[in-house]
Design a protein around this motif. Structure first.
Motif, PDB file in Angstrom:
ATOM      1  N   PHE A 199       0.909  -1.138  -0.145  1.00  0.00           N
ATOM      2  CA  PHE A 199       0.019   0.183   0.015  1.00  0.00           C
ATOM      3  C   PHE A 199       0.873   1.318  -0.192  1.00  0.00           C
ATOM      4  O   PHE A 199       1.792   1.294   0.763  1.00  0.00           O
ATOM      5  CB  PHE A 199      -1.045   0.114   1.193  1.00  0.00           C
ATOM      6  N   CYS A 200       0.264   2.335  -0.595  1.00  0.00           N
ATOM      7  CA  CYS A 200       1.050   3.548  -0.631  1.00  0.00           C
ATOM      8  C   CYS A 200       0.949   4.194   0.762  1.00  0.00           C
ATOM      9  O   CYS A 200      -0.241   4.246   1.349  1.00  0.00           O
ATOM     10  CB  CYS A 200       0.524   4.660  -1.792  1.00  0.00           C
ATOM     11  N   GLY A 201       1.906   4.442   1.231  1.00  0.00           N
ATOM     12  CA  GLY A 201       2.046   5.244   2.686  1.00  0.00           C
ATOM     13  C   GLY A 201       1.432   6.441   2.956  1.00  0.00           C
ATOM     14  O   GLY A 201       1.118   6.946   3.901  1.00  0.00           O
ATOM     15  N   THR A 222       6.582   5.449  -8.247  1.00  0.00           N
ATOM     16  CA  THR A 222       5.677   6.623  -8.118  1.00  0.00           C
ATOM     17  C   THR A 222       4.384   6.104  -8.016  1.00  0.00           C
ATOM     18  O   THR A 222       3.929   4.902  -8.573  1.00  0.00           O
ATOM     19  CB  THR A 222       5.915   7.541  -9.225  1.00  0.00           C
ATOM     20  N   CYS A 223       3.645   6.552  -7.001  1.00  0.00           N
ATOM     21  CA  CYS A 223       2.295   6.150  -6.831  1.00  0.00           C
ATOM     22  C   CYS A 223       1.574   6.684  -7.857  1.00  0.00           C
ATOM     23  O   CYS A 223       1.411   7.817  -8.036  1.00  0.00           O
ATOM     24  CB  CYS A 223       1.858   6.498  -5.548  1.00  0.00           C
ATOM     25  N   GLU A 224       0.751   5.863  -8.674  1.00  0.00           N
ATOM     26  CA  GLU A 224      -0.079   6.432  -9.758  1.00  0.00           C
ATOM     27  C   GLU A 224      -1.358   7.293  -9.336  1.00  0.00           C
ATOM     28  O   GLU A 224      -1.668   8.322  -9.876  1.00  0.00           O
ATOM     29  CB  GLU A 224      -0.715   5.224 -10.483  1.00  0.00           C
ATOM     30  N   HIS A 225      -1.444   7.263  -8.014  1.00  0.00           N
ATOM     31  CA  HIS A 225      -2.777   7.880  -7.440  1.00  0.00           C
ATOM     32  C   HIS A 225      -2.515   9.337  -7.030  1.00  0.00           C
ATOM     33  O   HIS A 225      -3.078  10.327  -7.419  1.00  0.00           O
ATOM     34  CB  HIS A 225      -3.638   6.996  -6.499  1.00  0.00           C
ATOM     35  N   CYS A 226      -1.415   9.097  -6.108  1.00  0.00           N
ATOM     36  CA  CYS A 226      -1.026  10.646  -5.545  1.00  0.00           C
ATOM     37  C   CYS A 226       0.100  11.112  -5.938  1.00  0.00           C
ATOM     38  O   CYS A 226       0.427  12.383  -5.537  1.00  0.00           O
ATOM     39  CB  CYS A 226      -1.110  10.495  -4.042  1.00  0.00           C
ATOM     40  N   LYS A 227       1.075  10.529  -6.801  1.00  0.00           N
ATOM     41  CA  LYS A 227       2.183  10.881  -7.551  1.00  0.00           C
ATOM     42  C   LYS A 227       3.242  10.661  -6.323  1.00  0.00           C
ATOM     43  O   LYS A 227       4.488  11.453  -7.132  1.00  0.00           O
ATOM     44  CB  LYS A 227       1.829  12.137  -8.109  1.00  0.00           C
TER      45      LYS A 227
HETATM   46 ZN   LIG Z   1      -0.407   7.244  -3.189  1.00  0.00          ZN
END
Ligand SMILES: [Zn+2]
Length: 233
Positions: A199-201, A222-227
């Motif tokens: 999971f993205c932290g 890089t998180c695709e959702h929050c960059k």
């Molecule tokens: Zn994220």
């Protein structure tokens, strides 16, 4: 990849971020933005009212010239010697006179109404100008306060910027460049740990297996959702 370097950099950058937030969240800044919107709105309102007044003045001039044309016609008629006219012609003349008098009455009423309208516009124009001037004066006060706040925070900002510069050499160049780009887009924190293996932290979105397996290989993904950058603790 040396993650420690960028984490140390980010920790100090967090202090700079706080200073920047303090400046941009200043109530004076918010107030200044509101006042600027008010000033802009009253400016366009006054332009609108000016155009309306201009149109109305043209209408008034038109009514006035129609009025004097009718009045001249009537005066001319009143001068005529009617003693030699037939009864039929006198009747005709009297009809025309009646029409002109009625025209004059209508025009007078229209002129009166137009004069009332123009007074209303003028009063609204004055109110709008007052609103504009008040907003401008209050804006100047806010601007002064904002400048003072900036000045107050400026030494701390300078110190942090200097210390950050010194930490730059401990960070991978490409990673630092990307970090700064994200930071400029007001993303903070920029780098966060992977949580519970997938999971993205920051935004807690679950990352695909293929992405998490690339962390080991590349150091960060890089998180695709929050960059944000994600690293493995
Ligand atoms: Zn994220």
């Amino acid at each position: 990849m040396n993650i420690e370097g960028i984490l140390k950099y980010q920790k100090l950058d967090g202090e700079l971020y706080k200073v920047e937030q303090k400046i941009s969240n200043s109530p004076y800044k918010k107030k200044a933005n509101e006042l600027s919107a008010v000033a802009k709105k009253s400016q366009s309102k006054s332009t609108e009212l000016e155009a309306e007044a201009e149109k109305l003045l043209a209408e008034i001039n038109d009514l006035k010239s129609k009025f004097s044309m009718n009045k001249a016609k009537l005066d001319e008629m009143l001068k005529n010697d009617t003693s030699k006219l037939s009864a039929e012609d006198i009747e005709k003349l009297s009809n025309v006179k009646g029409k002109i008098v009625s025209n004059l009455n209508i025009l007078e009423k229209l002129l009166q109404k137009a004069a009332e309208n123009i007074n209303q516009i003028l009063a609204e124009f004055n109110r709008t100008i007052k609103t504009f001037n008040d907003a401008k004066a209050q804006y100047a006060v806010c601007k002064q306060k904002i400048d003072e706040e900036n000045q107050q925070l400026s030494p701390e900002r300078e110190r942090l910027t200097k210390e950050l510069k010194a930490l730059e050499k401990g960070v991978d160049g490409e990673l630092l460049a990307e970090y700064k780009k994200k930071r400029q887009d007001n993303i903070f924190p920029v780098i966060v740990p992977l949580e519970n293996g997938s999971f993205c932290g920051y935004c807690r979105i679950e990352l695909p297996k293929v992405a998490t397996s690339r962390i080991k290989e590349k150091g960060v993904i890089t998180c695709e959702h929050c960059k944000r950058f994600i690293y493995q603790k």
